[in-house]
Design a protein around this motif. Structure first.
Motif, PDB file in Angstrom:
ATOM      1  N   GLU A  59       0.059  -1.502  -0.032  1.00  0.00           N
ATOM      2  CA  GLU A  59      -0.086  -0.119  -0.063  1.00  0.00           C
ATOM      3  C   GLU A  59       1.440   1.305   0.036  1.00  0.00           C
ATOM      4  OE1 GLU A  59      -2.242  -0.279   3.530  1.00  0.00           O
ATOM      5  OE2 GLU A  59      -4.281  -1.985   3.150  1.00  0.00           O
ATOM      6  N   PRO A  60       0.628   2.514  -0.599  1.00  0.00           N
ATOM      7  CA  PRO A  60       1.142   3.571  -0.835  1.00  0.00           C
ATOM      8  C   PRO A  60       1.574   3.899   1.028  1.00  0.00           C
ATOM      9  CG  PRO A  60      -0.760   4.517  -1.447  1.00  0.00           C
ATOM     10  CD  PRO A  60      -0.801   2.549  -0.511  1.00  0.00           C
ATOM     11  N   GLY A  61       1.358   3.454   2.501  1.00  0.00           N
ATOM     12  CA  GLY A  61       1.684   4.025   3.738  1.00  0.00           C
ATOM     13  C   GLY A  61       3.218   3.125   3.704  1.00  0.00           C
ATOM     14  N   GLY A  62       3.028   1.795   2.981  1.00  0.00           N
ATOM     15  CA  GLY A  62       4.179   0.663   2.689  1.00  0.00           C
ATOM     16  C   GLY A  62       4.015  -0.561   3.488  1.00  0.00           C
ATOM     17  N   LYS A  63       2.674  -0.827   4.204  1.00  0.00           N
ATOM     18  CA  LYS A  63       1.972  -2.167   4.383  1.00  0.00           C
ATOM     19  C   LYS A  63       1.871  -3.201   3.109  1.00  0.00           C
ATOM     20  CE  LYS A  63      -1.658  -4.830   6.604  1.00  0.00           C
ATOM     21  NZ  LYS A  63      -3.045  -3.987   7.000  1.00  0.00           N
ATOM     22  N   GLU A  64       2.599  -3.992   3.596  1.00  0.00           N
ATOM     23  CA  GLU A  64       3.027  -4.864   2.704  1.00  0.00           C
ATOM     24  C   GLU A  64       1.825  -5.819   2.503  1.00  0.00           C
ATOM     25  OE1 GLU A  64       5.124  -9.393   1.552  1.00  0.00           O
ATOM     26  OE2 GLU A  64       6.833  -7.550   2.784  1.00  0.00           O
ATOM     27  N   VAL A  65       0.755  -6.266   0.537  1.00  0.00           N
ATOM     28  CA  VAL A  65      -0.318  -7.117   0.872  1.00  0.00           C
ATOM     29  C   VAL A  65      -0.415  -7.794  -0.069  1.00  0.00           C
ATOM     30  CG1 VAL A  65      -0.881  -4.469   1.291  1.00  0.00           C
ATOM     31  CG2 VAL A  65      -1.239  -5.085  -0.910  1.00  0.00           C
ATOM     32  N   ALA A  66       1.013  -7.887  -0.910  1.00  0.00           N
ATOM     33  CA  ALA A  66       1.126  -9.173  -1.573  1.00  0.00           C
ATOM     34  C   ALA A  66       2.416  -9.558  -1.988  1.00  0.00           C
ATOM     35  CB  ALA A  66       0.142  -8.943  -2.610  1.00  0.00           C
ATOM     36  N   ARG A  67       2.675 -11.000  -2.270  1.00  0.00           N
ATOM     37  CA  ARG A  67       3.979 -10.756  -2.638  1.00  0.00           C
ATOM     38  C   ARG A  67       4.378 -12.320  -3.365  1.00  0.00           C
ATOM     39  NH1 ARG A  67       9.197 -10.585   1.050  1.00  0.00           N
ATOM     40  NH2 ARG A  67       8.559  -9.445   1.976  1.00  0.00           N
ATOM     41  N   ALA A  68       5.139 -12.636  -4.021  1.00  0.00           N
ATOM     42  CA  ALA A  68       4.753 -13.383  -5.273  1.00  0.00           C
ATOM     43  C   ALA A  68       6.509 -13.747  -5.573  1.00  0.00           C
ATOM     44  CB  ALA A  68       3.891 -13.242  -6.408  1.00  0.00           C
ATOM     45  N   THR A  69       7.015 -14.958  -5.929  1.00  0.00           N
ATOM     46  CA  THR A  69       8.457 -15.622  -6.602  1.00  0.00           C
ATOM     47  C   THR A  69       8.659 -16.435  -7.444  1.00  0.00           C
ATOM     48  OG1 THR A  69       8.463 -16.951  -5.198  1.00  0.00           O
ATOM     49  CG2 THR A  69       8.998 -15.590  -3.948  1.00  0.00           C
ATOM     50  N   GLY A  70       9.386 -16.689  -9.021  1.00  0.00           N
ATOM     51  CA  GLY A  70       9.416 -17.166  -9.561  1.00  0.00           C
ATOM     52  C   GLY A  70      10.761 -17.136 -10.357  1.00  0.00           C
TER      53      GLY A  70
END
Length: 614
Positions: free
Chosen positions: A257-268
């Protein structure tokens, strides 16, 4: 005024001299540069100097923390031959990245062949195993680049970026020499030129040659991210990190989010598309231009971090749906949305193709929003990356035109001959490069390969080629298919686009393409003290700001009737500002006066958008 301007600039020049520059041959001293007075100044003209020539980070969608801006005073030689000048022949100073034709450059003339020279140093902490990349935002038309007399790059075409790995050409320490030769004969050549002309007048304008976007460099790891392709939808992003030198590393994408809170992650796998679903997605719209922060990093087998870049993106889709009467309509995020905005040509009286400052670049877009619009058509020009950042950030949908090839407009209306094979090759090369360069811009929802048949050929094939390269956006094969030099309609693309002045045009649905008024309006008003040299013109002239406002309301009400009756999906008014001898803008060319009553215009524009949206 000019005396006070020079006094203010002395402060800037003095600061630049205090900072100092390493000497290699003849230095490009800031004190040797003088601006030329443009025919019209803008509110930002006199803020520009050697120490602040577009200092902002030039690539918002692929950021690293370390970089060096090479804008500023360069040595310059305009020559009729391509032979390299001696150091002594660099008799002039130019302020990069303002084109030589502009007053801000300090040259204010066109040269067919331009030589630029810059002495610079590489920061000491860039050494070691780092690579050094040199970047050019745009150089018009044919550029050749040397570092320390070693050729490092060539590039053709005036609208797209290019880079070079200059590590091997750098000296181990001390001063480095950067030399750029540019050849540009404007509309005599076979490259796309948009509305640039050697002999400007009417709807064609002063050309911009040479370096006209930011020059900069950065240190990068040998294994690095070169580009991010970001494709949004309504539930997340698909991110493709394009990479170089990667071995035994994975790519990790983090959405915050714009405030810095992570909402999703993916690796590949680096170089392959990575799907990143976003929970509780916050969609991007012109009324709510919500942007997520993205970061992409390369990670080694044992968790060690490699190259990391930062970016952003908004979640949105663009498509065609049927309205209640079965007519095809443009839909943003699945909802019918009327696209209403101005024709935006991106010229400036002081910088020609280059806005004097980033604040000025943003100004035009903020004023477009203030006029009640949700949309802008970028007309036969490609802007610097920061322009698209502001359309993303402020919330303006964009149609991006491909700059057109030069054409002969002296003959009768109707289709012209095919461009020569060399011109076709240049057009398609740069069209492909433009789409690739801008494919991650959230606000762009449509591509326009041709305008009014200028340089038109193989319309269906070109439209299909663009659609195959980017199937996520609409393709307007030929804006103004009903007029001028256009070839017969072959049903190509997603849009049937009518140009009628003063209009509005009244196209009717004939197949599964949406219908739009791609250009209409052009109501003019002459305001003394804000005019470019030459006779002013417009499609219809008014005699006062009150009458201009009244006529705009009348045309807008007619437009609203067409929207309701014909199922129109979009309308583009000519134009954002006056432009050289055209006086049909909402604002004067110097951006100092709003010509119609803003509140009245904004109310009408919002009413039209509401009439065409669900």
């Amino acid at each position: 005024m000019l005396n006070s301007v020079r006094k203010n600039r002395l402060i800037v020049l003095g600061l630049a001299l205090l900072v100092g520059t390493a000497v290699l041959g003849a230095p490009a001293a800031a004190a040797d540069w003088e601006p030329k007075e443009p025919p019209l100044s803008t509110p930002w003209t006199y803020q520009v100097g050697p120490g602040n020539a577009l200092p902002e980070y030039p690539r918002p969608q692929l950021q690293r923390p370390r970089w060096q801006n090479l804008n500023g005073v360069w040595e310059y030689a305009g020559r009729s031959v391509t032979a390299a000048p001696s150091i002594q022949e660099y008799g002039e100073r130019i302020l990069v990245p303002y084109p030589p034709e502009s007053g801000l450059s300090g040259i204010q003339r066109h040269d067919d062949t331009m030589w630029y020279r810059k002495v610079f140093e590489v920061p000491g902490d860039w050494r070691g195993d780092q690579r050094v990349l040199l970047h050019f935002g745009a150089v018009d038309q044919i550029a050749t680049v040397w570092v320390n007399q070693q050729q490092v790059a060539t590039h053709s075409g005036g609208y797209t970026e290019f880079s070079a790995d200059i590590t091997r050409a750098l000296r181990s320490s001390g001063s480095q020499e950067l030399t750029v030769r540019v050849e540009d004969r404007n509309d005599i050549n076979t490259f796309p030129v948009g509305k640039q002309r050697n002999k400007p007048g009417g709807i064609f304008y002063t050309g911009s040659s040479g370096i006209w976007q930011t020059v900069w460099m950065e240190p990068v790891a040998p294994a690095r991210v070169d580009k991010l392709d970001i494709t949004p939808d309504l539930t997340g992003f698909t991110v493709t990190p394009r990479v170089s030198g990667v071995r035994d590393q994975t790519a990790e994408v983090v959405v915050s989010e714009p405030g810095g809170k992570e909402v999703a992650r993916a690796t590949g796998t680096p170089g392959q598309p990575l799907r990143v679903p976003v929970p509780a997605p916050h969609l991007w719209t012109p009324d709510d231009p919500y942007l997520y922060d993205l970061s992409v990093r390369l990670v080694g087998r044992h968790g060690q971090r490699g190259d990391e870049v930062r970016s952003y993106g908004g979640l949105r889709t663009i498509s065609t749906v049927a309205d209640a009467d079965g007519r095809p309509r443009i839909a943003l995020n699945g909802k019918i949305t009327f696209l209403h905005g101005p024709l935006d040509q991106g010229f400036w009286p002081d910088g020609i193709y280059t806005a004097p400052t980033d604040e000025a670049l943003r100004f035009d877009l903020e004023k477009t929003k203030a006029l009640g619009f949700n949309f802008v058509r970028k007309h036969v020009k490609v802007e610097p990356a920061r322009w698209y950042y502001w359309t993303d950030k402020l919330g303006l949908l964009v149609w991006q035109d491909m700059p057109s090839l030069p054409m002969n407009f002296d003959g009768p209306p109707g289709p012209g001959p095919d461009p020569v094979p060399e011109a076709k090759a240049h057009f398609e090369d740069e069209l492909t490069a433009m789409v690739d360069q801008l494919r991650s811009v959230t606000s762009i929802v449509g591509w326009v390969p041709f305008n009014e048949g200028w340089g038109e050929y193989d319309t269906a094939r070109i439209a299909e080629k663009v659609k195959a390269q980017d199937p996520t956006r609409m393709v307007n094969a030929n804006s103004g298919i009903n007029c001028c030099l256009s070839r017969p309609d072959v049903g190509a693309g997603d849009i049937y686009d009518d140009h009628t002045y003063v209009g509005p045009g009244r196209p009717e649905v004939k197949d599964d393409r949406v219908i739009v008024d791609g250009e209409y309006g052009g109501l003019g008003l002459v305001l003394e003290g804000h005019l470019w040299p030459g006779p002013p013109g417009a499609y219809e002239m008014t005699d006062s700001q009150e009458r201009l406002t009244q006529r705009y309301v009348e045309v807008s009400r007619d437009l609203e009737e067409v929207v309701r009756g014909n199922g129109l999906s979009g309308a583009i008014y000519t134009q954002t500002t006056d432009l050289e001898n055209e006086v049909n803008g909402f604002y004067t060319y110097d951006r100092r006066v709003t010509k119609p009553t803003l509140s009245v215009v904004a109310e009408r524009n919002r009413a039209v958008i509401a009439a065409g949206s669900q």
